[in-house]
Design a protein around this motif. Structure first.
Motif, mmCIF file in Angstrom:
data_model
loop_
_atom_site.group_PDB
_atom_site.id
_atom_site.type_symbol
_atom_site.label_atom_id
_atom_site.label_comp_id
_atom_site.label_asym_id
_atom_site.label_seq_id
_atom_site.Cartn_x
_atom_site.Cartn_y
_atom_site.Cartn_z
ATOM 1 N N MET A 88 -0.734 12.565 45.860
ATOM 2 C CA MET A 88 -0.737 11.166 46.292
ATOM 3 C C MET A 88 0.151 10.311 45.392
ATOM 4 S SD MET A 88 -4.113 8.851 46.897
ATOM 5 C CE MET A 88 -4.058 7.166 47.509
ATOM 6 N N LEU A 89 0.089 10.564 44.088
ATOM 7 C CA LEU A 89 0.908 9.795 43.149
ATOM 8 C C LEU A 89 2.390 10.014 43.412
ATOM 9 C CD1 LEU A 89 1.257 8.002 40.655
ATOM 10 C CD2 LEU A 89 1.008 10.059 39.239
ATOM 11 N N ILE A 90 2.794 11.251 43.648
ATOM 12 C CA ILE A 90 4.204 11.555 43.883
ATOM 13 C C ILE A 90 4.716 10.838 45.124
ATOM 14 C CG2 ILE A 90 5.737 13.408 44.684
ATOM 15 C CD1 ILE A 90 4.408 15.221 42.596
ATOM 16 N N ARG A 91 3.896 10.802 46.156
ATOM 17 C CA ARG A 91 4.337 10.122 47.381
ATOM 18 C C ARG A 91 4.613 8.641 47.117
ATOM 19 N NH1 ARG A 91 1.151 8.371 51.136
ATOM 20 N NH2 ARG A 91 -0.614 9.670 50.499
ATOM 21 N N ILE A 92 3.784 8.023 46.283
ATOM 22 C CA ILE A 92 3.983 6.609 45.948
ATOM 23 C C ILE A 92 5.206 6.430 45.053
ATOM 24 C CG2 ILE A 92 2.978 4.681 44.653
ATOM 25 C CD1 ILE A 92 0.260 5.581 45.742
ATOM 26 N N LEU A 93 5.383 7.319 44.081
ATOM 27 C CA LEU A 93 6.552 7.240 43.205
ATOM 28 C C LEU A 93 7.840 7.391 44.007
ATOM 29 C CD1 LEU A 93 5.235 9.434 40.245
ATOM 30 C CD2 LEU A 93 5.618 6.958 40.188
ATOM 31 N N ARG A 94 7.852 8.308 44.950
ATOM 32 C CA ARG A 94 9.038 8.531 45.771
ATOM 33 C C ARG A 94 9.332 7.320 46.657
ATOM 34 N NH1 ARG A 94 12.767 11.897 44.605
ATOM 35 N NH2 ARG A 94 13.175 12.522 46.750
ATOM 36 N N SER A 95 8.270 6.680 47.150
ATOM 37 C CA SER A 95 8.470 5.505 48.005
ATOM 38 C C SER A 95 9.096 4.358 47.229
ATOM 39 C CB SER A 95 7.132 5.070 48.613
ATOM 40 O OG SER A 95 6.285 4.497 47.631
ATOM 41 N N LYS A 96 8.926 4.374 45.899
ATOM 42 C CA LYS A 96 9.505 3.347 45.038
ATOM 43 C C LYS A 96 10.824 3.806 44.417
ATOM 44 C CE LYS A 96 4.978 1.408 43.763
ATOM 45 N NZ LYS A 96 5.184 0.037 44.255
ATOM 46 N N HIS A 97 11.327 4.960 44.862
ATOM 47 C CA HIS A 97 12.611 5.514 44.400
ATOM 48 C C HIS A 97 12.623 5.741 42.892
ATOM 49 C CE1 HIS A 97 14.022 4.687 48.450
ATOM 50 N NE2 HIS A 97 13.644 3.427 48.303
ATOM 51 N N ILE A 98 11.498 6.227 42.376
ATOM 52 C CA ILE A 98 11.373 6.536 40.957
ATOM 53 C C ILE A 98 11.714 8.012 40.736
ATOM 54 C CG2 ILE A 98 9.731 6.736 39.036
ATOM 55 C CD1 ILE A 98 8.270 4.301 40.244
ATOM 56 N N ASP A 99 12.610 8.257 39.806
ATOM 57 C CA ASP A 99 13.014 9.628 39.465
ATOM 58 C C ASP A 99 11.809 10.369 38.887
ATOM 59 O OD1 ASP A 99 14.678 11.834 39.016
ATOM 60 O OD2 ASP A 99 15.081 11.180 36.967
ATOM 61 N N THR A 100 11.365 11.420 39.563
ATOM 62 C CA THR A 100 10.105 12.079 39.221
ATOM 63 C C THR A 100 10.297 13.566 38.990
ATOM 64 O OG1 THR A 100 8.903 10.477 40.593
ATOM 65 C CG2 THR A 100 7.735 12.502 40.001
ATOM 66 N N THR A 101 9.671 14.083 37.924
ATOM 67 C CA THR A 101 9.672 15.516 37.625
ATOM 68 C C THR A 101 8.245 15.963 37.361
ATOM 69 O OG1 THR A 101 11.874 15.406 36.627
ATOM 70 C CG2 THR A 101 10.547 17.344 36.112
ATOM 71 N N LEU A 102 7.868 17.100 37.924
ATOM 72 C CA LEU A 102 6.539 17.662 37.729
ATOM 73 C C LEU A 102 6.601 18.835 36.757
ATOM 74 C CD1 LEU A 102 3.507 17.995 38.508
ATOM 75 C CD2 LEU A 102 4.285 19.517 40.357
ATOM 76 N N PHE A 103 5.802 18.759 35.697
ATOM 77 C CA PHE A 103 5.607 19.858 34.754
ATOM 78 C C PHE A 103 4.221 20.432 35.041
ATOM 79 C CE2 PHE A 103 8.668 17.018 32.962
ATOM 80 C CZ PHE A 103 9.578 17.809 32.283
ATOM 81 N N PHE A 104 4.166 21.661 35.512
ATOM 82 C CA PHE A 104 2.923 22.223 36.049
ATOM 83 C C PHE A 104 2.661 23.576 35.389
ATOM 84 C CE2 PHE A 104 0.748 23.418 40.373
ATOM 85 C CZ PHE A 104 -0.478 23.474 39.725
ATOM 86 N N GLY A 105 1.514 23.685 34.748
ATOM 87 C CA GLY A 105 1.148 24.920 34.085
ATOM 88 C C GLY A 105 -0.225 25.409 34.485
ATOM 89 N N ALA A 106 -0.429 26.719 34.362
ATOM 90 C CA ALA A 106 -1.725 27.324 34.679
ATOM 91 C C ALA A 106 -1.814 28.681 33.991
ATOM 92 C CB ALA A 106 -1.895 27.473 36.192
ATOM 93 N N GLY A 107 -2.953 29.325 34.138
ATOM 94 C CA GLY A 107 -3.125 30.641 33.535
ATOM 95 C C GLY A 107 -2.252 31.690 34.182
ATOM 96 N N THR A 108 -2.196 31.668 35.531
ATOM 97 C CA THR A 108 -1.403 32.638 36.282
ATOM 98 C C THR A 108 -0.637 31.924 37.394
ATOM 99 O OG1 THR A 108 -3.072 33.108 37.985
ATOM 100 C CG2 THR A 108 -3.239 34.330 35.897
ATOM 101 N N GLY A 109 0.320 32.612 37.977
ATOM 102 C CA GLY A 109 1.103 32.038 39.059
ATOM 103 C C GLY A 109 0.273 31.694 40.279
#
Length: 270
Positions: A125-146
């Motif tokens: 939901m946050l990304i959709r709002i950031l994109r609507s405001k034309h904000i340059d966005t990068t996701l750093f996503f980590g977990a135990g396994t793929g």
């Protein structure tokens, strides 16, 4: 959070999809759910047909659009086990939206999102709002396994650059995502050495507390504004029972009311 914007409602299950082993995305009808809900807010869900479990469970709002609300959850106990058995057209009782979500000031031009495991839930939901405001966005996503890196296709469809890390090395870089993020932010800001505070950059983080602590310290050392979504056991979800308090620079505050999202620099971690 305005009391007038909070609703208790019984919603019909549209879909309850197991997107990875033990991880589900539940879609509910939300005809009367307030459209003013912000990313980072949550709902309290009744997860039994009787009195066991007695208390509701808190779930981040994964997404809200087209009169549908989605939550992303991992089966870890009786409550989420009950939730995983819900079928299409079953009905689920919920209360929301609750709490204080992420903020997106007009000054923000660049957003770095740091997610650990199921902590990725509020970022759709946050990304959709950031994109609507034309904000340059990068996701750093980590977990135990793929297998635990869920929702990657959705983020790709939104055109979001992704930096991945897993502890076992099965996807992305091997190691903890916060260490990968540390290298990237230092490179971007020209560290080592403290950078001048740049209010056009903002870090948003959600995941295990050790990761949030590391992100908060990194924000402090680099002079970047950050917001962290805290997790706590909640009895009521509306600020009455005082069971989810944490220490902040303003005193004791409730994760369910003043949070779950707090400015990173205001949380007293030790």
């Amino acid at each position: 959070m305005s009391k007038k914007s909070v609703r208790q409602m019984t919603s019909e299950v549209i879909e309850n999809e197991e997107v990875s082993a033990g991880i589900f995305r539940l879609t509910l009808a939300a005809d009367s759910f307030p459209e003013t809900a912000a990313p980072g807010q949550f709902i309290m869900v009744r997860t039994s047909d009787g009195v066991d479990p007695l208390l509701r469970r808190a779930f981040s709002i994964h997404d809200l659009m087209d009169r549908r609300i989605r939550i992303l959850y991992k089966v870890v106990g009786r409550g989420t086990g009950w939730l995983a058995r819900r079928k299409k057209r079953d009905r689920i009782d919920l209360i929301g939206p609750l709490g204080t979500g992420f903020s997106v000031p007009k000054t923000v031009k660049t957003a770095w999102l740091v997610a650990g495991g199921i902590g990725v839930a509020p970022f759709q939901m946050l990304i959709r709002i950031l994109r609507s405001k034309h904000i340059d966005t990068t996701l750093f996503f980590g977990a135990g396994t793929g297998n635990e890196l869920v929702g990657l296709r959705d983020f790709e469809e939104q055109g979001i650059p992704q930096v991945l890390a897993t502890e076992d090395g099965s996807a992305g870089e091997q190691g903890m995502i916060v260490e990968v993020f540390r290298k990237r932010i230092q490179l971007a800001l020209g560290l080592p050495g403290k950078a001048k505070i740049d209010r056009s950059c903002r870090v948003y983080a959600c995941g295990p507390q050790p990761m949030l602590l590391a992100v908060a310290r990194l924000c402090r050392d680099s002079g970047v504004q950050g917001e962290v979504s805290m997790e706590s056991e909640m009895g009521c979800g509306i600020g009455t029972c005082m069971g989810c308090v944490i220490r902040t620079s303003r005193g004791y505050e409730r994760v369910c009311r003043e949070g779950p999202v707090f400015p990173a620099e205001e949380v007293l971690w030790e």
